[in-house]
Design an enzyme around this catalytic site. Structure first.
Site, PDB file in Angstrom:
ATOM      1  N   ASP A 110    -124.459-100.861  -9.450  1.00 53.56           N
ATOM      2  CA  ASP A 110    -125.457 -99.779  -9.458  1.00 53.56           C
ATOM      3  C   ASP A 110    -125.028 -98.604  -8.577  1.00 53.56           C
ATOM      4  O   ASP A 110    -125.415 -97.460  -8.835  1.00 53.56           O
ATOM      5  CB  ASP A 110    -126.826-100.293  -9.001  1.00 53.56           C
ATOM      6  CG  ASP A 110    -127.560-100.979 -10.155  1.00 53.56           C
ATOM      7  OD1 ASP A 110    -127.386-100.539 -11.305  1.00 53.56           O
ATOM      8  OD2 ASP A 110    -128.284-101.953  -9.909  1.00 53.56           O
TER       9      ASP A 110
ATOM     10  N   ILE B  11    -138.295-115.688  -5.910  1.00 54.70           N
ATOM     11  CA  ILE B  11    -138.509-116.155  -4.534  1.00 54.70           C
ATOM     12  C   ILE B  11    -137.609-115.400  -3.561  1.00 54.70           C
ATOM     13  O   ILE B  11    -138.015-114.973  -2.494  1.00 54.70           O
ATOM     14  CB  ILE B  11    -138.218-117.673  -4.444  1.00 54.70           C
ATOM     15  CG1 ILE B  11    -139.272-118.439  -5.224  1.00 54.70           C
ATOM     16  CG2 ILE B  11    -138.185-118.134  -2.982  1.00 54.70           C
ATOM     17  CD1 ILE B  11    -139.006-119.922  -5.340  1.00 54.70           C
TER      18      ILE B  11
ATOM     19  N   THR C 126    -149.724-103.742 -22.969  1.00 53.02           N
ATOM     20  CA  THR C 126    -149.699-103.381 -21.548  1.00 53.02           C
ATOM     21  C   THR C 126    -149.823-104.594 -20.611  1.00 53.02           C
ATOM     22  O   THR C 126    -149.689-104.470 -19.408  1.00 53.02           O
ATOM     23  CB  THR C 126    -150.854-102.409 -21.207  1.00 53.02           C
ATOM     24  OG1 THR C 126    -152.088-103.098 -21.410  1.00 53.02           O
ATOM     25  CG2 THR C 126    -150.812-101.174 -22.082  1.00 53.02           C
TER      26      THR C 126
ATOM     27  N   CYS D  97    -104.287-100.478 -11.970  1.00 54.43           N
ATOM     28  CA  CYS D  97    -104.107-101.537 -10.980  1.00 54.43           C
ATOM     29  C   CYS D  97    -103.334-102.698 -11.598  1.00 54.43           C
ATOM     30  O   CYS D  97    -102.111-102.627 -11.694  1.00 54.43           O
ATOM     31  CB  CYS D  97    -105.461-101.944 -10.408  1.00 54.43           C
ATOM     32  SG  CYS D  97    -105.303-102.676  -8.781  1.00 54.43           S
TER      33      CYS D  97
ATOM     34  N   HIS E  98    -107.900 -97.212  -8.667  1.00 48.91           N
ATOM     35  CA  HIS E  98    -108.916 -97.245  -9.727  1.00 48.91           C
ATOM     36  C   HIS E  98    -109.543 -95.862  -9.890  1.00 48.91           C
ATOM     37  O   HIS E  98    -110.580 -95.578  -9.278  1.00 48.91           O
ATOM     38  CB  HIS E  98    -110.014 -98.246  -9.365  1.00 48.91           C
ATOM     39  CG  HIS E  98    -109.587 -99.665  -9.488  1.00 48.91           C
ATOM     40  ND1 HIS E  98    -109.704-100.385 -10.649  1.00 48.91           N
ATOM     41  CD2 HIS E  98    -109.023-100.500  -8.583  1.00 48.91           C
ATOM     42  CE1 HIS E  98    -109.242-101.603 -10.477  1.00 48.91           C
ATOM     43  NE2 HIS E  98    -108.815-101.704  -9.225  1.00 48.91           N
TER      44      HIS E  98
ATOM     45  N   GLU F 135    -111.256 -94.723 -12.202  1.00 48.86           N
ATOM     46  CA  GLU F 135    -112.555 -94.728 -12.891  1.00 48.86           C
ATOM     47  C   GLU F 135    -113.735 -94.599 -11.931  1.00 48.86           C
ATOM     48  O   GLU F 135    -114.806 -94.134 -12.331  1.00 48.86           O
ATOM     49  CB  GLU F 135    -112.708 -95.998 -13.754  1.00 48.86           C
ATOM     50  CG  GLU F 135    -112.854 -97.326 -13.017  1.00 48.86           C
ATOM     51  CD  GLU F 135    -111.524 -98.003 -12.717  1.00 48.86           C
ATOM     52  OE1 GLU F 135    -110.518 -97.289 -12.559  1.00 48.86           O
ATOM     53  OE2 GLU F 135    -111.485 -99.245 -12.604  1.00 48.86           O
TER      54      GLU F 135
HETATM   55  N1  GLN Z   1    -104.732-108.840  -9.162  1.00 47.75           N
HETATM   56  C1  GLN Z   1    -104.034-107.674  -8.733  1.00 47.75           C
HETATM   57  C2  GLN Z   1    -103.951-107.598  -7.215  1.00 47.75           C
HETATM   58  O1  GLN Z   1    -104.725-108.215  -6.537  1.00 47.75           O
HETATM   59  C3  GLN Z   1    -104.645-106.428  -9.296  1.00 47.75           C
HETATM   60  C4  GLN Z   1    -106.044-106.179  -8.830  1.00 47.75           C
HETATM   61  C5  GLN Z   1    -106.788-105.175  -9.653  1.00 47.75           C
HETATM   62  O2  GLN Z   1    -106.441-104.940 -10.803  1.00 47.75           O
HETATM   63  N2  GLN Z   1    -107.850-104.617  -9.114  1.00 47.75           N
HETATM   64  O3  GLN Z   1    -103.148-106.895  -6.683  1.00 47.75           O
END
Ligand code: GLN
Length: 546
Positions: free
Chosen positions: A74, A150, A190, A382, A519, A521
């Site tokens: 999130d 809970i 509702t 990665c 990353h 993204e």
């Molecule tokens: N498994 C790989 C590492 O730990 C790549 C990790 C990933 O793609 N975030 O280096």
């Protein structure tokens, strides 16, 4: 503005997956559009200290913030919708709260006292909420889980106390519920909302605003009924209608008067919301001219929540290219060198995302080989970089059985390896690790600087030579193989400032082939698409068969 910080608590009722995270993010976007500064915090009732060690199949993506916190997905919505800068303080779990209280108890901070859920755990929660309040006009706090669970009770008790602790005028409660349309009766019902609010009031929280998730606009009479039974005003019953495009949510909320109601209840004066840019983005997204198909070759393909930020970044990149994007998810365990051509036939671009563990690795390597040999745009993120390096080492440099130490500890050519010792520029310390290191929070995590080499695809995309991107991995490209990679046509597109860590690898004589250790993204925004995603989509469009 010299006002005390205001707080909005967002809870959810009836059932999960109603989009509480998105709703909180959309509220943030609306308040920012009125000139307010906001931050958003997620309180998660589970016991894990953070979601870093959780399987993406169970919990979806682990989102990483600049400071290297592994957080709930999130927080990705919060960052994509607002300008809030999030850190470890924006996500607390029961585990993190208890860990802190137990550490204090062992240290002797409560000496003589009996340590209890109320007040010790609840106080700890309230203090955690206050942590993010510094310098912002409004703090939005989303409570994970559904009313009736809970495990969320201590959090609910803490936010109930907040009304007294922080001042009644400074706090409002927003409850997201479900109003289903029952086909056989031909009516919206509702009752689930009434029950959920009853439950909430039983805990001592009277909601101020109800966000009613539904597939159609609620009529005035339905709103009146909900208002009467749930003890809220009629204009505080907001239709949270399903939308095709999540970025439309703030606009739907605004149309329903949500931001007006919030500022009225919190007694803040603001300018009118400025939503033109968002409206233009939505308009553009509805009239795109092109279409592109991207194959995501990964392991967590059955739960697309596992690739939340990735999907969004691809979408942002597509809109920037006046295109829609069709994503096909391919389970890498189901493909091999022989089946790639048929399985990936439709793909204009191939993306291998991040991942952990050995399963499905060979299928990903085949996909990378297929992309390299057939000049199909390839984006490796990665693990996707590791895959590209292994494939190149095996099939271009001819290092038979080259591998990552993650998958084969005895490989004769560990082109990707566990750096046992490295200087962490962020903390200024030498980090050490081996196979026995603890798994929680021991990776290279968060934002690290990278120097981009001129004349590369990366430079073309970013247009600058200094960037910062977020990481989450243990293994790195093994520098011993750098010369061999380069002499065979690989291009090192980016490195850490000290030159020791390879951050980007590309290959020559290919329209677009790029693997990055980070990353990207996590930093893409709808109206500010990430340059690598934008350029990957552009290359895929040029390769498009349609
Ligand atoms: N498994 C790989 C590492 O730990 C790549 C990790 C990933 O793609 N975030 O280096």
């Amino acid at each position: 503005m010299d006002l005390p910080t205001k707080y909005i608590f967002v809870t959810g009722g009836v059932l999960s997956s109603l989009g509480k995270g998105l709703a909180s993010a959309a509220i943030g976007a609306l308040l920012e559009s009125r000139g307010l500064t906001v931050t958003i915090q997620k309180l998660d009732p589970y016991i894990n200290v953070d979601p870093g060690t959780m399987n993406p199949f169970q919990h979806g993506e682990v989102f990483v913030t600049d400071d290297g916190s592994e957080t709930d997905l999130d927080l990705g919505h919060y960052e994509r919708f607002t300008n809030a800068e999030l850190s470890c303080d924006n996500n607390f779990t029961s585990g993190k709260i208890y860990h802190s209280v137990i550490t204090k108890e062992r240290r002797g901070d409560y000496l003589g006292g009996t340590v209890q859920v109320i007040p010790h755990i609840t106080d700890e929660i309230i203090n955690s909420i206050k942590l993010v309040a510094e310098g912002v006009d409004v703090v939005i706090v989303e409570i994970g889980g559904t009313i009736g669970d809970i495990e969320s009770l201590p959090f609910l008790e803490a936010i109930r106390q907040c009304s007294t602790d922080l001042g009644k005028d400074n706090v409002i409660y927003i409850h997201l519920t479900y109003v289903p349309y029952i086909k056989t009766a031909g009516e919206l019902k509702t009752k689930p909302t009434q029950h959920s609010v009853k439950e909430l009031r039983g805990i001592g929280i009277q909601p101020d605003i109800l966000l009613c998730r539904t597939d159609r606009y609620l009529s005035a009479s339905i709103k009146a009924k909900i208002a009467l039974f749930c003890n809220v005003s009629e204009d505080a019953v907001i239709t949270a209608k399903d939308v095709k495009n999540i970025y439309e949510v703030p606009l739907v909320f605004h149309k329903e008067g949500l931001d007006n109601k919030i500022v009225e209840l919190l007694n803040i004066w603001t300018r009118a919301p400025q939503l033109d840019k968002l409206k233009a983005f939505i308009k553009k997204s509805k009239s795109v001219k092109h279409s592109v198909t991207i194959a995501i070759v990964g392991k967590y393909v059955d739960l697309t929540e596992s690739y939340k930020s990735l999907n969004e970044a691809l979408y942002h990149g597509a809109i920037a290219n006046d295109s829609k994007v069709n994503l096909i998810y391919i389970d890498s365990e189901t493909i091999n060198a022989d089946s790639c051509a048929s399985t990936l036939m439709e793909a204009d671009g191939i993306l291998v995302p991040g991942g952990f563990g050995k399963r499905g690795i060979e299928g990903k390597i085949s996909a990378a080989q297929y992309a390299r040999e057939n000049k199909i745009p390839y984006f490796g993120i990665c693990l996707g970089l590791h895959i590209a390096v292994i494939e190149f080492a095996r099939n271009v440099i001819l290092l038979q059985d080259a591998n990552s130490e993650e998958f084969d500890q005895k490989t004769p050519y560990p082109v990707i390896y566990l750096m046992k010792e490295w200087f962490d520029a962020k903390t200024g310390t030498v980090q050490r690790r081996d196979d026995t290191s603890a798994k929680g929070a021991t990776m290279r995590l968060g934002a690290y600087p990278c120097q981009i080499q001129k004349g590369t695809l990366a430079y073309q995309a970013y247009g600058v030579d200094q960037i910062s991107e977020r990481h989450r991995h243990r293994y790195e490209l093994n520098n011993i193989y750098r010369d061999q990679l380069e002499s065979h046509g690989a291009v090192i597109g980016g490195v850490s400032p000290d030159g020791e860590l390879v951050e980007i690898m590309e290959i020559e004589d290919h329209p677009w082939f790029l693997g990055c250790q980070f990353h990207p993204e996590f930093k893409s925004r709808p109206m500010n698409p990430h340059p690598l995603f934008r350029d990957f989509i552009k290359a895929a469009l040029l390769n498009s068969k349609s």
